[in-house]
Structures are given as structure tokens and as C-alpha cells.
Design a protein around this motif. Structure first.
Motif, PDB file in Angstrom:
ATOM      1  N   VAL A  55       0.374  -1.820   0.145  1.00 24.92           N
ATOM      2  CA  VAL A  55      -0.025  -0.074   0.112  1.00 24.92           C
ATOM      3  C   VAL A  55       0.974   1.107   0.218  1.00 24.92           C
ATOM      4  O   VAL A  55       0.573   2.642  -0.449  1.00 24.92           O
ATOM      5  N   LYS A  56       1.849   1.113   0.740  1.00 26.03           N
ATOM      6  CA  LYS A  56       3.013   2.504   0.917  1.00 26.03           C
ATOM      7  C   LYS A  56       3.322   2.692  -0.694  1.00 26.03           C
ATOM      8  O   LYS A  56       3.969   3.793  -0.666  1.00 26.03           O
ATOM      9  N   LEU A  59       0.298   4.222  -2.626  1.00 28.92           N
ATOM     10  CA  LEU A  59       0.627   5.436  -2.436  1.00 28.92           C
ATOM     11  C   LEU A  59       1.635   6.498  -2.588  1.00 28.92           C
ATOM     12  O   LEU A  59       1.052   7.381  -2.949  1.00 28.92           O
ATOM     13  N   GLY A  60       2.649   5.745  -2.634  1.00 30.90           N
ATOM     14  CA  GLY A  60       3.817   6.463  -3.545  1.00 30.90           C
ATOM     15  C   GLY A  60       4.636   7.117  -4.726  1.00 30.90           C
ATOM     16  O   GLY A  60       5.228   7.741  -4.677  1.00 30.90           O
ATOM     17  N   GLY A  61       3.658   5.649  -5.549  1.00 24.59           N
ATOM     18  CA  GLY A  61       3.193   6.563  -7.050  1.00 24.59           C
ATOM     19  C   GLY A  61       4.099   5.383  -7.343  1.00 24.59           C
ATOM     20  O   GLY A  61       4.068   5.409  -8.355  1.00 24.59           O
ATOM     21  N   LEU A  98     -10.279   1.181  -2.743  1.00 21.61           N
ATOM     22  CA  LEU A  98      -9.872   2.494  -2.537  1.00 21.61           C
ATOM     23  C   LEU A  98      -9.514   3.137  -4.255  1.00 21.61           C
ATOM     24  O   LEU A  98      -9.306   4.380  -3.736  1.00 21.61           O
ATOM     25  N   GLY A  99      -9.827   2.232  -5.125  1.00 15.91           N
ATOM     26  CA  GLY A  99      -9.658   3.351  -6.203  1.00 15.91           C
ATOM     27  C   GLY A  99      -8.380   2.677  -7.091  1.00 15.91           C
ATOM     28  O   GLY A  99      -7.544   3.243  -8.012  1.00 15.91           O
ATOM     29  N   PRO A 136      -2.615   7.035 -11.120  1.00 17.01           N
ATOM     30  CA  PRO A 136      -3.839   8.186 -10.641  1.00 17.01           C
ATOM     31  C   PRO A 136      -3.170   8.714  -9.691  1.00 17.01           C
ATOM     32  O   PRO A 136      -3.667   9.671  -9.720  1.00 17.01           O
ATOM     33  N   VAL A 137      -2.498   8.239  -8.695  1.00 18.29           N
ATOM     34  CA  VAL A 137      -2.461   8.374  -7.225  1.00 18.29           C
ATOM     35  C   VAL A 137      -1.446   9.641  -7.788  1.00 18.29           C
ATOM     36  O   VAL A 137      -1.956  10.686  -6.559  1.00 18.29           O
ATOM     37  N   VAL A 140      -3.449  12.508  -8.276  1.00 18.13           N
ATOM     38  CA  VAL A 140      -4.532  13.016  -7.100  1.00 18.13           C
ATOM     39  C   VAL A 140      -3.440  13.687  -6.049  1.00 18.13           C
ATOM     40  O   VAL A 140      -4.289  14.916  -5.536  1.00 18.13           O
ATOM     41  N   LEU A 141      -2.419  12.805  -5.313  1.00 13.59           N
ATOM     42  CA  LEU A 141      -1.620  13.370  -4.804  1.00 13.59           C
ATOM     43  C   LEU A 141      -0.649  13.720  -4.568  1.00 13.59           C
ATOM     44  O   LEU A 141      -0.401  14.776  -3.606  1.00 13.59           O
ATOM     45  N   GLY A 142      -0.371  14.013  -5.821  1.00 11.73           N
ATOM     46  CA  GLY A 142       1.369  14.684  -6.009  1.00 11.73           C
ATOM     47  C   GLY A 142       1.742  13.833  -5.743  1.00 11.73           C
ATOM     48  O   GLY A 142       1.415  13.227  -5.425  1.00 11.73           O
ATOM     49  N   ALA A 143       3.323  14.588  -6.426  1.00 12.07           N
ATOM     50  CA  ALA A 143       4.864  13.085  -6.386  1.00 12.07           C
ATOM     51  C   ALA A 143       5.128  13.244  -4.897  1.00 12.07           C
ATOM     52  O   ALA A 143       4.598  13.908  -3.593  1.00 12.07           O
ATOM     53  N   CYS A 144       5.221  12.460  -4.191  1.00 11.01           N
ATOM     54  CA  CYS A 144       5.554  12.066  -2.938  1.00 11.01           C
ATOM     55  C   CYS A 144       6.451  13.094  -2.258  1.00 11.01           C
ATOM     56  O   CYS A 144       7.882  12.991  -3.363  1.00 11.01           O
ATOM     57  N   GLN A 145       6.432  13.290  -1.754  1.00  5.95           N
ATOM     58  CA  GLN A 145       7.847  13.842  -1.013  1.00  5.95           C
ATOM     59  C   GLN A 145       9.765  13.245  -0.561  1.00  5.95           C
ATOM     60  O   GLN A 145       9.008  12.160  -0.141  1.00  5.95           O
TER      61      GLN A 145
ATOM     62  N   PRO B 192     -12.273   3.191 -11.239  1.00  2.00           N
ATOM     63  CA  PRO B 192     -11.179   2.827 -10.352  1.00  2.00           C
ATOM     64  C   PRO B 192     -10.302   4.625  -9.524  1.00  2.00           C
ATOM     65  O   PRO B 192     -10.042   5.281  -8.403  1.00  2.00           O
ATOM     66  N   ALA B 193      -9.861   5.258 -11.354  1.00  2.34           N
ATOM     67  CA  ALA B 193      -9.657   6.915 -10.179  1.00  2.34           C
ATOM     68  C   ALA B 193     -10.112   7.845 -10.428  1.00  2.34           C
ATOM     69  O   ALA B 193      -9.737   7.997  -9.450  1.00  2.34           O
ATOM     70  N   LEU B 195     -12.578   7.369  -8.179  1.00  2.13           N
ATOM     71  CA  LEU B 195     -13.416   6.000  -7.040  1.00  2.13           C
ATOM     72  C   LEU B 195     -11.826   6.568  -6.023  1.00  2.13           C
ATOM     73  O   LEU B 195     -11.998   6.958  -5.115  1.00  2.13           O
ATOM     74  N   PHE B 196     -10.754   6.757  -6.478  1.00  2.00           N
ATOM     75  CA  PHE B 196      -9.497   7.090  -6.020  1.00  2.00           C
ATOM     76  C   PHE B 196      -9.146   8.651  -5.914  1.00  2.00           C
ATOM     77  O   PHE B 196      -8.900   9.134  -4.180  1.00  2.00           O
ATOM     78  N   TRP B 199     -12.182   9.619  -2.197  1.00  2.00           N
ATOM     79  CA  TRP B 199     -11.255   8.872  -1.303  1.00  2.00           C
ATOM     80  C   TRP B 199     -10.322  10.001  -0.986  1.00  2.00           C
ATOM     81  O   TRP B 199     -10.660  10.491   0.183  1.00  2.00           O
ATOM     82  N   TRP B 234       6.774   4.617   9.861  1.00  2.00           N
ATOM     83  CA  TRP B 234       5.708   4.562   8.991  1.00  2.00           C
ATOM     84  C   TRP B 234       4.755   5.482   8.656  1.00  2.00           C
ATOM     85  O   TRP B 234       4.883   6.105   7.082  1.00  2.00           O
ATOM     86  N   ARG B 242      -1.699  12.121   1.632  1.00  2.00           N
ATOM     87  CA  ARG B 242      -1.291  11.345   1.369  1.00  2.00           C
ATOM     88  C   ARG B 242      -1.007  10.011   2.516  1.00  2.00           C
ATOM     89  O   ARG B 242      -1.688   9.000   3.279  1.00  2.00           O
ATOM     90  N   MET B 246      -3.133   6.778   3.657  1.00  2.00           N
ATOM     91  CA  MET B 246      -2.342   5.592   4.543  1.00  2.00           C
ATOM     92  C   MET B 246      -2.702   4.792   6.010  1.00  2.00           C
ATOM     93  O   MET B 246      -2.540   4.251   5.806  1.00  2.00           O
ATOM     94  N   LEU B 278     -14.630   1.004   3.924  1.00  2.00           N
ATOM     95  CA  LEU B 278     -12.918   0.151   3.646  1.00  2.00           C
ATOM     96  C   LEU B 278     -13.011  -1.432   4.317  1.00  2.00           C
ATOM     97  O   LEU B 278     -12.674  -2.177   4.056  1.00  2.00           O
TER      98      LEU B 278
END
Lengths: 158, 319
Positions: A55-56, A59-61, A98-99, A136-137, A140-145, B192-193, B195-196, B199, B234, B242, B246, B278
Motif C-alpha cells: 500500500v505504501k 500510495l507513494g506513486g 481504494l480506487g 492515477p495516484v 491526485v496526491l502529487g509526487a511523493c515528498q 478506479p481513478a 474512486l481514488f 477518497w 511509517w 497521502r 495511508m 473500507l
């Protein structure tokens, strides 16, 4: 400009030290052609993999995550991959809510002698991720820092 | 109410042998029930039962480790007790369970939508199918189905699944609609996109207060929660979507095969993020794969605590 510019995606692979890492090595020693999108993280056992690692990464891209361990019944620690199988299957079922397309994450078994199979796995999975396209992450969230932006032309081996 | 008097008498009888008994009393408004820790017979007189006993008292059980305590439960709360017993987080001989049949609890968010500021409510009474709420503007009568918590409309376990003392006539399972399932189906129908993005948008509101975790009866790590440790690190303290997302995934996945769907996480959320979906999905996956429902059978082993060499429903993906 590198040849692969814009053609490569980021795939993270978690490989068991005892089999799949060896399998990937065997494939390399055998000079089998492989796509270069995969970045390997070596873990002591597929049972060491917390589904949250995946998941990490997602979500990290990461555009895709591949987990590969020893075949069931062949675990160096006797039962690590049995537990992993249940956890990873549950995670795979949960990702859609989660999409994130479930196809962005796969798990499989490759032993140290199966260089050919490794080539097949990594090629199939990479093709699958390319079919899904960039995640798509990041949009939506932008690049991971702390990580370089992987948009467009930057998405290449440095 | 006769059964409430019965259960009070039983608690008073059991109290000398117990450190305390956890139940509910009237909170700061007529709509709010609040946890009650009964240590003396006078405390027991303050015990309430009814639609405002919303919280899950099983949440406090692990905090009393090594002590003998009693707990008053609704059906859904008893599932949390069962799950704690299954995981050996609570010893059966250390907990005395008092149960009564539950006719459902109120969802304060829904009440607020009907009557406005619930802080101004000066009386609230449920009689059969209506909830009568009195505000300075006058009394509003609301059909029960419109203010009941979602989980209560289709509750399958209105009576405690384990109990040492039970008062009242057991109730049949509720046969109403299941709004949470409808909500989940609506989410699953999204691309999917999309839905994401959904969230990410709802999680933007999250203030990382960790109320969802603190209210969860199954979140037992408490001071060792990986969301707050620096080793392993973590999550950062960064206020980004993000990290918030997480955290929700950490919470959800730590409840895989354990969540009893008491709904406390979503209820306690001060910004109303619909995070129960979820867990609903995760439970559906577990039910599908392992034919297992959390908190029903005290003898069962949670599915991720064990394995089978040949898994019946896991398709070994051929490549």
C-alpha cells in the motif's frame, strides 16, 4: 535523451531472498531479456511482507507492485509463504475499494532455478502495468515528498 | 423498564467480585449516552439502556488487563467481546458479560440533519417507531428508521452472543435495508481513478485526531501504534492526504478478519468521513475467501492467524 524516456513505468518488486531473488539472478546470469521497469527489494521471506509495504509503495506513486516468493511447501521458514498467501490475497481483494486496480498488484511464486519463469513473470507483469498506464495516484496526491517527480520525460532511468 | 431493573440487580450482585462494570449513563444532553464505570451500587443506579447507548463499551476491556471487570453489551458490542476472547486479548474468566436485547441506537448525525443544533435539545424519547426530540422551537417527531444508526436497520445480532447474565426477551434479527451495503455498492460502481479521487477528497478533511482508532475495540496496540512510532517511521506528521489515506489503510488492514463492524470508527469521526466502507469491503473479501465472520464464534481462529496448505478459494495465479 535516454532511449527509454517516457516508456518506462515504476514497478516495485518484493522478492524472497531464498528463491525469487535467486530466480531473478538466474535469469540475469542466463542473459534472458527482461523489461527494466522493475526495482527489486530483497526481503528474507514473502511472509516478511506486510501488506502495508505494498500500500505504501502504491500510495507513494509506484505504478505496480510485484511480490514473488517460494512456491508453497518450499518455504525456507516452513510456513512464511502460506501466511503471505492469505494476507496478499485479502489485500488484492481490498485494493479496488481504494480506487487502485487490482492488476497493479500481483503475487506469484518463482524458485531459484526458474530463470525462465522469472523472465516470463516480469515480462507479463510489466506488460500488464503498461496496459493499465501510469497510476492515477500521483495525479491526485502529487509526487511523493523526497522523491523526484516522475511525470513525462523524467520517467526514465537516470 | 423491568429488564433494566433486573440487569441492575444482577450487576449489584456481581459488583463485589469485580473491579468495575462498564455501561452507559446519560451524557451532557438527552441525546448523548456516555460511558459509565460502575464501582459502587450507587453508580449502578445511573445505568441507562436504550437508543442513546451508542458507544461500544468493549473498547475499554483491554485497558483493564489483569483485572476482573464486567461489561454491559448490546448485540454488536458482544461481537467485539467475542473477537477479543478469540484473540486471547481478554480472558474469559476475567470478564463478566451483562446483556439485554437491543432495539437499535440513534445516529446523532442524522438527528442533527433533522433538528439542527443537537446541543439545544432538551428532551429526547423513543417510543416504538418514533423518536420525539424537543428543541426550543418545539417537539419534532421523527420516524425511527430515519434516525437509527445504519447498522441497526439490518442488525443480525440484536442479542448478546456471549453473556453471563441476560435480562429481557431476546429479539429477532432486524429485516430492514442495509444502507452501508448500498453505499459500498455505489463506491464499487465507480471507475478506479474516480474512486481514488473520491477518497483523496474526503480524506482531505481528516484532522488526524485518531478518534477512529481510539474508539475501535480491536485497536489494541494503543501506545505502540505504528502510526505514531518513529521506529519504524511509517507515517510522518505531515498534513498531507497521502499520510491520512495511508493511516486509514493501516487501520483497515490491521482489522482484516477482525473487524466486527460496530461502526465506532465512522461514528466517532468528527468530520464524518465515511471510512466504514473500507472495513465493509475488507470483511466482504474475508467472508468470501475464508467463509468467516469476525466475533461470532469464540472458539474460531481468525483467518489471518492461520493458513491451510491447500486453500479452497485462493486461486494460485498461473503466469
Amino acid at each position: 535523451m535516454p532511449v527509454l524516456a517516457g516508456k518506462e513505468l515504476r514497478i516495485v518488486g518484493f522478492l524472497c531472498n531464498w528463491c525469487s531473488y535467486g530466480g531473478a539472478d538466474t535469469a540475469g546470469v542466463g542473459r534472458f531479456t527482461q523489461p527494466t521497469d522493475l526495482r527489486i527489494i530483497r526481503v528474507p521471506c514473502s511472509g516478511r511482507i506486510d501488506p502495508l509495504f505494498i500500500v505504501k509503495a502504491l500510495l507513494g506513486g509506484a505504478d505496480g507492485v510485484l511480490v514473488s516468493g517460494c512456491h508453497p511447501r518450499d518455504c525456507h521458514y516452513a510456513s512464511g509463504n502460506f501466511y503471505a498467501r492469505r494476507r496478499l490475497e485479502v489485500l488484492k481483494g481490498m485494493l479496488p475499494i481504494l480506487g487502485i486496480e487490482p492488476g497493479r498488484f500481483e503475487y506469484t511464486w518463482v524458485s531459484a532455478s526458474e530463470g525462465q519463469r522469472w523472465q516470463h513473470v516480469v515480462t507479463t507483469f510489466t506488460n500488464q502495468i503498461h496496459a493499465l498506464g501510469p497510476t492515477p495516484v500521483k495525479d491526485v496526491l502529487g509526487a511523493c515528498q523526497g522523491l523526484p517527480s516522475l511525470k513525462g520525460g523524467d520517467r526514465a532511468v537516470a | 423498564m423491568q429488564s433494566l431493573e433486573d440487569i441492575k440487580a444482577k450487576i449489584k450482585d456481581a459488583l463485589p467480585g469485580l473491579d468495575c462494570v462498564i455501561g452507559w449513563e446519560r451524557g451532557w444532553s438527552p441525546l448523548h449516552g456516555t460511558p459509565l464505570f460502575m464501582r459502587s451500587p450507587e453508580d449502578v443506579d445511573r445505568l441507562t439502556w436504550g437508543p442513546f447507548n451508542v458507544g461500544n463499551p468493549a473498547t475499554y476491556l483491554t485497558g483493564f488487563k489483569g483485572k476482573k471487570v464486567g461489561v454491559v453489551v448490546k448485540g454488536c458490542d458482544s461481537r467485539s467481546v467475542v473477537q477479543l476472547l478469540q484473540e486471547k486479548l481478554v480472558k474469559r474468566e476475567d470478564v463478566v458479560v451483562f446483556g439485554m436485547p437491543c432495539e437499535g441506537v440513534v445516529d446523532l448525525t442524522k438527528v442533527a440533519r433533522k433538528v439542527g443544533d443537537i446541543a439545544l435539545v432538551n428532551a429526547a424519547v423513543r417510543a416504538g417507531g418514533t423518536l420525539s426530540v424537543t428543541t426550543p422551537e418545539g417537539m419534532v417527531e421523527i420516524p425511527w428508521e430515519e434516525v437509527a444508526a445504519d447498522k441497526c436497520l439490518s442488525c443480525q445480532y440484536p442479542n448478546a452472543l456471549v453473556s453471563d447474565h441476560f435480562a429481557g426477551e431476546p429479539l429477532p434479527p432486524a429485516m430492514g435495508r442495509d444502507p452501508a451495503a448500498e453505499q459500498l455498492a455505489a463506491l464499487e460502481a465507480m471507475a478506479p481513478a474516480e474512486l481514488f479521487a473520491h477518497w483523496a477528497k474526503v480524506m482531505e478533511r481528516c484532522i488526524r485526531c485518531y478518534a477512529c482508532r481510539n474508539a475501535c475495540p480491536m485497536c489494541v496496540c494503543r501506545d505502540h501504534c505504528i502510526a505514531q512510532t518513529r521506529d519504524p517511521h511509517w507515517l510522518t506528521q505531515e498534513d498531507s492526504t497521502r499520510e491520512k489515506l495511508m493511516f486509514q489503510m493501516i487501520h483497515a488492514l490491521h482489522l482484516a478478519g477482525r473487524c466486527t463492524e460496530c461502526g465506532e470508527c465512522q461514528r466517532s469521526c468528527p468530520v464524518d468521513i465515511p471510512i466504514l466502507a473500507l472495513r465493509r469491503k475488507l470483511n466482504a473479501v474475508v467472508k468470501d475467501l475464508f467463509d468467516y465472520q469476525a466475533g461470532v464464534d469464540p472458539q474460531a481462529v481468525p483467518p489471518l492467524f492461520t493458513f491451510q496448505v491447500e486453500e479452497a478459494k485462493i486461486n494460485e495465479r498461473g503466469w
